[in-house]
Design an enzyme around this catalytic site. Sequence first.
Site, PDB file in Angstrom:
ATOM      1  N   GLU A 101     -19.977   4.294 -19.307  1.00 48.53           N
ATOM      2  CA  GLU A 101     -18.788   4.989 -19.799  1.00 48.53           C
ATOM      3  C   GLU A 101     -17.526   4.185 -19.496  1.00 48.53           C
ATOM      4  OE1 GLU A 101     -20.347   9.498 -18.688  1.00 48.53           O
ATOM      5  OE2 GLU A 101     -19.263   8.326 -17.195  1.00 48.53           O
ATOM      6  N   PRO A 102     -17.381   3.023 -20.123  1.00 47.59           N
ATOM      7  CA  PRO A 102     -16.205   2.212 -19.822  1.00 47.59           C
ATOM      8  C   PRO A 102     -14.933   2.849 -20.396  1.00 47.59           C
ATOM      9  CG  PRO A 102     -17.412   1.249 -21.645  1.00 47.59           C
ATOM     10  CD  PRO A 102     -18.229   2.413 -21.156  1.00 47.59           C
ATOM     11  N   ARG A 149       1.422   5.704 -14.618  1.00 40.27           N
ATOM     12  CA  ARG A 149       0.639   5.006 -13.580  1.00 40.27           C
ATOM     13  C   ARG A 149       1.476   4.400 -12.455  1.00 40.27           C
ATOM     14  NH1 ARG A 149      -2.174   1.057 -14.307  1.00 40.27           N
ATOM     15  NH2 ARG A 149      -3.874   1.677 -12.980  1.00 40.27           N
ATOM     16  N   CYS A 156      14.892  11.910 -14.318  1.00 44.92           N
ATOM     17  CA  CYS A 156      15.594  12.365 -13.115  1.00 44.92           C
ATOM     18  C   CYS A 156      14.620  12.550 -11.954  1.00 44.92           C
ATOM     19  CB  CYS A 156      16.338  13.654 -13.402  1.00 44.92           C
ATOM     20  SG  CYS A 156      17.456  13.441 -14.783  1.00 44.92           S
ATOM     21  N   GLU A 157      14.064  11.451 -11.509  1.00 45.20           N
ATOM     22  CA  GLU A 157      13.138  11.415 -10.370  1.00 45.20           C
ATOM     23  C   GLU A 157      13.299  10.046  -9.724  1.00 45.20           C
ATOM     24  OE1 GLU A 157      10.783  13.581  -9.248  1.00 45.20           O
ATOM     25  OE2 GLU A 157      10.948  15.050 -10.861  1.00 45.20           O
TER      26      GLU A 157
HETATM   27  C1  LIG Z   1     -12.545   8.188 -15.813  1.00 43.77           C
HETATM   28  C2  LIG Z   1     -14.008   8.157 -16.023  1.00 43.77           C
HETATM   29  C3  LIG Z   1     -14.605   7.059 -16.647  1.00 43.77           C
HETATM   30  C4  LIG Z   1     -13.851   5.825 -17.049  1.00 43.77           C
HETATM   31  O1  LIG Z   1     -13.302   5.146 -15.963  1.00 43.77           O
HETATM   32  P1  LIG Z   1     -12.664   3.693 -16.135  1.00 43.77           P
HETATM   33  O2  LIG Z   1     -12.270   3.314 -14.773  1.00 43.77           O
HETATM   34  O3  LIG Z   1     -11.491   3.824 -17.039  1.00 43.77           O
HETATM   35  O4  LIG Z   1     -13.702   2.797 -16.696  1.00 43.77           O
HETATM   36  C5  LIG Z   1     -15.971   7.113 -16.861  1.00 43.77           C
HETATM   37  N1  LIG Z   1     -16.708   8.194 -16.497  1.00 43.77           N
HETATM   38  C6  LIG Z   1     -16.162   9.274 -15.900  1.00 43.77           C
HETATM   39  C7  LIG Z   1     -17.016  10.419 -15.540  1.00 43.77           C
HETATM   40  C8  LIG Z   1     -14.791   9.292 -15.636  1.00 43.77           C
HETATM   41  O5  LIG Z   1     -14.254  10.342 -15.021  1.00 43.77           O
END
Ligand SMILES: *Cc1c(COP(=O)(O)O)cnc(C)c1O
Length: 409
Positions: A273-274, A312, A343-344
């Site tokens: 899951e990139p 971020r 305004c922070e």
């Molecule tokens: C945020 C997240 C990702 C992706 O993370 P990256 O650091 O952006 O690659 C993948 N899987 C799950 C469950 C997440 O919460």
Amino acid sequence: MDYFKYKGSELFAEEIPLSVLAEKYGTPLYVYSKKTLLRHIGEVKRVFRSSGALICFAYKANNNSALLKLMNQEGVGADCVSLGELLLARKAGVPKDRIILNGNGKTDEEIKLALKMNIRMINADSAEDLLNISRVAGSMKTKARVSFRVNPEIRVPTHPHIATGLKESKFGLAYDDALKAYRLAASLETIEICGMHMHIGSQITETDPFAEALKKLAVFSKQLAKSGIRLKYINAGGGLGVKYQSEIPETLDKYAAVIKKYALRIAPKIIIEPGRMLIANTAVLLMRVISNKRSGRKNFVVVDGGMNDIMRPSIYGAYHEALPAKVFSEREKKDYDIVGPICESGDVLAKKRRMQNLYAGELLALRGAGAYGYSMSSNYNLRARPAEVLVDGSRTALIREREDIRKLI
Ligand SMILES: *Cc1c(COP(=O)(O)O)cnc(C)c1O
């Protein structure tokens, strides 16, 4: 590697000077490079090709539907964490067997939609989550395909806010409770156990934590096998870091080799899951300088983008390189804090950067803005969110309109 480069004194997105884009679309503006995105997708696909891994992009990192459609055309699936993201995956045309639902607080409505869409699987976060999924599946007279997110309980060298595999983390099953939860799942008519999931954190630049976590899960999977529970899928999550400053992230080849080596001990089919690694360096946030002021002993550049546009730096102290859209080499250089109009006091986008004097009307780009940039933006201070454009060679497409504050109020 990306396609934001200086040609002469001007910073370009592929074939177009950023100044031209600012003129045409206004600022603040998210500018994406299509060539960069396609290159990153191609690389991730290449390193995982031999293992036939399913690649599901973490939609929370970027939810622009034009970009998600492009990813879908390239065969990239969807890792969703909300009703909105499931609907977006459907709208982007992602085939149901390439969609996954994650999250530690799924509502009945979200579970229902996931079951109705018949997505590949739902990752349960706890025994309670499993029972909710089971109840909803029962009420729909269907069976839910479920994996558990198991917490490997390891230390990961990254920012504490984005480390998710610690023992005290809110995510996933505690390692010692996992067997009980799988046994419970195996006893339920409404549940089909299909795998195991982990996600140990984000912006991890080494491969050792992935190996360590997968090794721990492999030990656990042996226990499962003894209980007669076999897994089809191992989902190694996301988390590989990118270069924002001086980091040297491990290469994709090494990352894939480590994932393959250890994941295949757990189950025959790999999912990843990139998020960041695919999209972070495909965009800059282009902003116009409002003023250049000196206060006490500090120099400030005030720009028209703020922490509502890119959060971020404020919440993680994240570093984004700041680049002038036009270089004047003869100008004096100073140490600047680049700040937004919010305004922070936390509205600092870049701290103590040595750069040429910048004057009102000039342009500045924050690099690495493609991941957790727009998707984390807000209307704080009642500001409209920026527009997004996609550059493809010398062509541009507006892929998200700038919000109109008059319409919002
Ligand atoms: C945020 C997240 C990702 C992706 O993370 P990256 O650091 O952006 O690659 C993948 N899987 C799950 C469950 C997440 O919460």
